[in-house]
Design a protein around this motif. Structure first.
Motif, short mmCIF file in Angstrom:
data_model
loop_
_atom_site.label_atom_id
_atom_site.label_comp_id
_atom_site.label_asym_id
_atom_site.label_seq_id
_atom_site.Cartn_x
_atom_site.Cartn_y
_atom_site.Cartn_z
N LEU A 1 0.84 -1.20 0.00
CA LEU A 1 0.00 0.00 0.00
C LEU A 1 0.87 1.24 0.00
O LEU A 1 0.61 2.19 -0.72
CB LEU A 1 -0.93 -0.01 1.22
CG LEU A 1 -1.90 1.16 1.32
CD1 LEU A 1 -2.80 1.22 0.09
CD2 LEU A 1 -2.74 1.05 2.57
N GLN A 2 1.94 1.24 0.80
CA GLN A 2 2.84 2.39 0.83
C GLN A 2 3.44 2.64 -0.54
O GLN A 2 3.55 3.77 -0.98
CB GLN A 2 3.96 2.16 1.83
CG GLN A 2 3.52 2.19 3.26
CD GLN A 2 4.64 1.82 4.20
OE1 GLN A 2 5.60 1.15 3.83
NE2 GLN A 2 4.53 2.26 5.44
N LYS A 3 3.83 1.59 -1.25
CA LYS A 3 4.43 1.75 -2.57
C LYS A 3 3.43 2.32 -3.56
O LYS A 3 3.78 3.12 -4.41
CB LYS A 3 4.96 0.40 -3.07
CG LYS A 3 6.18 -0.05 -2.32
CD LYS A 3 6.62 -1.40 -2.79
CE LYS A 3 7.72 -1.91 -1.88
NZ LYS A 3 7.99 -3.31 -2.08
N GLU A 4 2.18 1.90 -3.47
CA GLU A 4 1.18 2.41 -4.39
C GLU A 4 0.85 3.86 -4.10
O GLU A 4 0.41 4.58 -4.98
CB GLU A 4 -0.08 1.54 -4.33
CG GLU A 4 0.15 0.17 -4.93
CD GLU A 4 -1.05 -0.74 -4.82
OE1 GLU A 4 -2.14 -0.26 -4.47
OE2 GLU A 4 -0.89 -1.93 -5.10
N ASP A 5 1.10 4.32 -2.88
CA ASP A 5 0.82 5.71 -2.52
C ASP A 5 1.94 6.65 -2.97
O ASP A 5 1.75 7.85 -2.97
CB ASP A 5 0.63 5.84 -1.01
CG ASP A 5 -0.69 5.24 -0.55
OD1 ASP A 5 -1.58 5.02 -1.39
OD2 ASP A 5 -0.82 4.98 0.66
N MET A 6 3.09 6.12 -3.36
CA MET A 6 4.20 6.98 -3.75
C MET A 6 3.92 7.61 -5.11
O MET A 6 3.14 7.07 -5.90
CB MET A 6 5.52 6.21 -3.74
CG MET A 6 5.70 5.24 -4.87
SD MET A 6 7.29 4.41 -4.85
CE MET A 6 7.01 3.21 -3.59
N THR A 7 4.56 8.72 -5.35
CA THR A 7 4.41 9.39 -6.65
C THR A 7 5.22 8.65 -7.70
O THR A 7 6.09 7.83 -7.38
CB THR A 7 4.89 10.85 -6.58
OG1 THR A 7 6.31 10.85 -6.38
CG2 THR A 7 4.19 11.63 -5.49
N LYS B 1 0.66 3.55 -12.87
CA LYS B 1 0.42 4.99 -12.72
C LYS B 1 0.41 5.68 -14.09
O LYS B 1 -0.43 6.54 -14.35
CB LYS B 1 1.48 5.62 -11.81
CG LYS B 1 1.30 5.24 -10.35
CD LYS B 1 2.32 5.94 -9.48
CE LYS B 1 2.12 5.55 -8.03
NZ LYS B 1 0.89 6.06 -7.46
#
Length: 73
Positions: free
Chosen positions: A5-11, A53
Motif C-alpha cells: 500500500l505504501q508503494k502504491e501511494d508513492m508518486t 500509474k
C-alpha cells in the motif's frame, strides 16, 4: 503496515527514484547473487507500479478534436 500500500501511494517520481536506487545497488560489486534476485524482484514490483500509474494518467489525458472539443484519450 502494508508495504505494498505504501508503494502504491508513492508518486511516479518517487517510484522511479527507487528503481534507480535498486539499479545502483544491483551494480555494486559487493552485491551477492541472492541479494541481486531480491533487488530484481523489488525493481520489477516498482516498475509495475510505475506502469500502472502511467496507464492511469494516459487514460485521463484529454485530446482536443478538430472542433476544439476536449475528449478523453
Amino acid at each position: 503496515m502494508n508495504t505494498e500500500l505504501q508503494k502504491e501511494d508513492m508518486t511516479l517520481d518517487e517510484a522511479f527514484g527507487k528503481v534507480e536506487a535498486v539499479l545502483d545497488r544491483l551494480e555494486a560489486e559487493d552485491t551477492t547473487l541472492e541479494n541481486s534476485f531480491q533487488m530484481y524482484q523489488e525493481g520489477m514490483r516498482l516498475l509495475k507500479i510505475c506502469n500502472d500509474k502511467i496507464d492511469r494518467v494516459e487514460k485521463q489525458v484529454l485530446v482536443m478534436d478538430e472542433k476544439g472539443e476536449l475528449n478523453e484519450f
